[in-house]
Design an enzyme around this catalytic site. Structure first.
Site, PDB file in Angstrom:
ATOM      1  N   TYR A 167     -18.214  10.989  33.438  1.00  0.00           N
ATOM      2  CA  TYR A 167     -18.894  12.261  33.736  1.00  0.00           C
ATOM      3  C   TYR A 167     -18.132  13.134  34.729  1.00  0.00           C
ATOM      4  CZ  TYR A 167     -20.735   9.688  37.806  1.00  0.00           C
ATOM      5  OH  TYR A 167     -20.848   8.940  38.933  1.00  0.00           O
ATOM      6  N   GLU A 168     -17.129  12.548  35.408  1.00  0.00           N
ATOM      7  CA  GLU A 168     -16.314  13.352  36.320  1.00  0.00           C
ATOM      8  C   GLU A 168     -15.277  14.179  35.546  1.00  0.00           C
ATOM      9  OE1 GLU A 168     -15.468  11.034  40.255  1.00  0.00           O
ATOM     10  OE2 GLU A 168     -15.757   9.566  38.671  1.00  0.00           O
ATOM     11  N   MET A 186     -24.051   4.627  33.811  1.00  0.00           N
ATOM     12  CA  MET A 186     -23.001   5.572  33.420  1.00  0.00           C
ATOM     13  C   MET A 186     -21.591   4.996  33.575  1.00  0.00           C
ATOM     14  SD  MET A 186     -24.661   8.925  35.258  1.00  0.00           S
ATOM     15  CE  MET A 186     -26.442   9.245  35.159  1.00  0.00           C
ATOM     16  N   SER A 187     -21.464   3.677  33.493  1.00  0.00           N
ATOM     17  CA  SER A 187     -20.128   3.088  33.688  1.00  0.00           C
ATOM     18  C   SER A 187     -20.006   1.801  32.867  1.00  0.00           C
ATOM     19  CB  SER A 187     -19.920   2.767  35.182  1.00  0.00           C
ATOM     20  OG  SER A 187     -20.792   1.743  35.615  1.00  0.00           O
ATOM     21  N   HIS A 194     -29.970  10.296  43.204  1.00  0.00           N
ATOM     22  CA  HIS A 194     -28.880   9.389  43.589  1.00  0.00           C
ATOM     23  C   HIS A 194     -29.135   8.759  44.965  1.00  0.00           C
ATOM     24  CE1 HIS A 194     -24.904   7.661  43.375  1.00  0.00           C
ATOM     25  NE2 HIS A 194     -24.478   8.301  44.443  1.00  0.00           N
ATOM     26  N   ASN A 248     -33.537   1.592  40.113  1.00  0.00           N
ATOM     27  CA  ASN A 248     -34.701   2.483  39.920  1.00  0.00           C
ATOM     28  C   ASN A 248     -35.312   2.213  38.555  1.00  0.00           C
ATOM     29  OD1 ASN A 248     -31.978   3.925  39.190  1.00  0.00           O
ATOM     30  ND2 ASN A 248     -33.522   4.831  37.843  1.00  0.00           N
ATOM     31  N   HIS A 299     -15.443   7.793  36.749  1.00  0.00           N
ATOM     32  CA  HIS A 299     -16.495   7.871  35.735  1.00  0.00           C
ATOM     33  C   HIS A 299     -16.146   8.907  34.676  1.00  0.00           C
ATOM     34  CE1 HIS A 299     -18.675   6.164  39.212  1.00  0.00           C
ATOM     35  NE2 HIS A 299     -19.410   5.548  38.304  1.00  0.00           N
ATOM     36  N   ALA A 302     -24.917   0.082  39.425  1.00  0.00           N
ATOM     37  CA  ALA A 302     -26.333   0.385  39.614  1.00  0.00           C
ATOM     38  C   ALA A 302     -26.852   0.891  38.277  1.00  0.00           C
ATOM     39  CB  ALA A 302     -26.496   1.457  40.682  1.00  0.00           C
ATOM     40  N   HIS A 335     -18.925   5.686  46.737  1.00  0.00           N
ATOM     41  CA  HIS A 335     -17.727   5.023  46.220  1.00  0.00           C
ATOM     42  C   HIS A 335     -16.570   5.341  47.165  1.00  0.00           C
ATOM     43  CE1 HIS A 335     -19.232   3.941  42.141  1.00  0.00           C
ATOM     44  NE2 HIS A 335     -20.046   4.953  42.358  1.00  0.00           N
ATOM     45  N   SER A 356     -21.994   1.673  42.832  1.00  0.00           N
ATOM     46  CA  SER A 356     -22.606   2.505  43.870  1.00  0.00           C
ATOM     47  C   SER A 356     -23.277   1.670  44.954  1.00  0.00           C
ATOM     48  CB  SER A 356     -23.695   3.404  43.263  1.00  0.00           C
ATOM     49  OG  SER A 356     -23.133   4.375  42.440  1.00  0.00           O
TER      50      SER A 356
HETATM   51  N1  HPA Z   1     -29.769   6.193  34.587  1.00  0.00           N
HETATM   52  C1  HPA Z   1     -28.418   6.222  34.458  1.00  0.00           C
HETATM   53  N2  HPA Z   1     -27.601   5.739  35.377  1.00  0.00           N
HETATM   54  C2  HPA Z   1     -28.128   5.175  36.459  1.00  0.00           C
HETATM   55  C3  HPA Z   1     -29.513   5.112  36.656  1.00  0.00           C
HETATM   56  C4  HPA Z   1     -30.369   5.646  35.660  1.00  0.00           C
HETATM   57  O1  HPA Z   1     -31.625   5.623  35.766  1.00  0.00           O
HETATM   58  N3  HPA Z   1     -29.708   4.495  37.856  1.00  0.00           N
HETATM   59  C5  HPA Z   1     -28.482   4.192  38.348  1.00  0.00           C
HETATM   60  N4  HPA Z   1     -27.526   4.604  37.512  1.00  0.00           N
END
Ligand code: HPA
Length: 273
Positions: free
Chosen positions: A86-87, A212-213, A248, A236, A84, A114, A62, A31
């Site tokens: 989750y998609e 998530m990847s 996001h 974050n 991903h 990320a 993306h 990302s």
């Molecule tokens: N959690 C899961 N996936 C992420 C996060 C998070 O805090 N930040 C960026 N991708």
């Protein structure tokens, strides 16, 4: 050949026809890090939609482009955008790009992402070398019929993230004066962010960052014998680490802010492969 290996071969053939025939390294850009693909000189750009069977990347941040070119004298394939779990893609589709890279004979891959910082010592915007991962996807990309053409049924994962490449990245970061963290990445389903209780549990389990990847791609790349390097941008503090909601847009803003440094590090690593 299975239908899956046929699809992999068709995608690899289509890329060869466009002039993308192997590389010294492939880089998957997470990302907000797609800028790297825009700086590649002397290559071609192939939108994912023009590669047969390639899953589309639909997440904001993306681009969905494969770019090839030269970086520091090395041939690079950059993937701006990934599919991903989750998609709703099956993990065989999530890792299709890795399979095609393997079919093209690419010997190593740098996976970037990320991630939320679980380790409270991590500053927002820090870069973390992935030493190892915890796969909490509840699934594995190698589930299904065993195809010896793709790799072993029970592949070893003791050094899934290459010790050699981690040492090289650490050295390059030191030379460049870029602070670098090391840690364990826990891969979760998403797409909802984690609860604070989940983050506390992951911390107890030894995780430093959450995302998530990456884990499925690393497993598949390793099964094929590729060297893997993983780098997270801590975009974050993970849920509950500070008293603020996650979104996001903030993730994107941080990855965009540090992408200059991230690209410098990637270029330094590639130049010394
Ligand atoms: N959690 C899961 N996936 C992420 C996060 C998070 O805090 N930040 C960026 N991708």
């Amino acid at each position: 050949m299975s239908a899956y290996t046929d699809r992999i071969a068709e995608a690899a053939d289509a890329l060869r026809a466009r002039g993308v025939d192997g590389a010294d390294v492939a880089i998957v850009l997470g990302s907000g890090l797609g800028a790297f693909a825009e700086t590649l000189p002397g290559g071609v750009r192939v939108p994912y939609g023009e590669i047969p069977h390639w899953p589309a990347a639909k997440v904001i941040g993306h681009a969905g482009v494969l770019a090839s070119g030269l970086v520091g004298g090395r041939r690079v394939i950059a993937l701006s955008g990934r599919a991903h779990f989750y998609e709703g893609h099956p993990l065989t589709d999530v890792t299709f790009a890795m399979r095609v890279l393997g079919a093209l004979g690419v010997p190593r891959v740098i996976l970037t992402n990320a991630a939320g910082g679980i380790n409270t010592r991590f500053a927002t915007g820090a870069l973390m070398l992935i030493d190892d991962h915890l796969n909490f996807l509840g699934s594995n990309p190698l589930i299904g019929p065993s195809d010896p053409a793709l790799g072993a049924r029970f592949p070893d994962m003791t050094e899934i993230y290459s010790r050699r490449l981690r040492a090289l990245a650490t050295e390059v970061a030191a030379v460049q004066g870029i602070p670098i963290e090391h840690g364990i990445y826990v891969a979760v389903h998403g797409p909802s962010y984690e609860t604070p209780a989940e983050i506390r549990a992951f911390r107890v389990l030894g995780a430093d960052a959450v995302g998530m990847s990456t884990a499925p791609e690393a497993i598949v790349a390793r099964q094929m014998g590729l060297e893997v390097l993983g780098i997270s941008c801590i975009s974050n503090p993970a849920a509950g680490v500070v008293d603020a909601p996650l979104n996001h847009e903030d993730v994107m803003a941080v990855t965009t802010r540090v992408r200059g440094q991230f690209i410098q590090l990637l270029e330094g690593i590639v130049g010394r492969l």
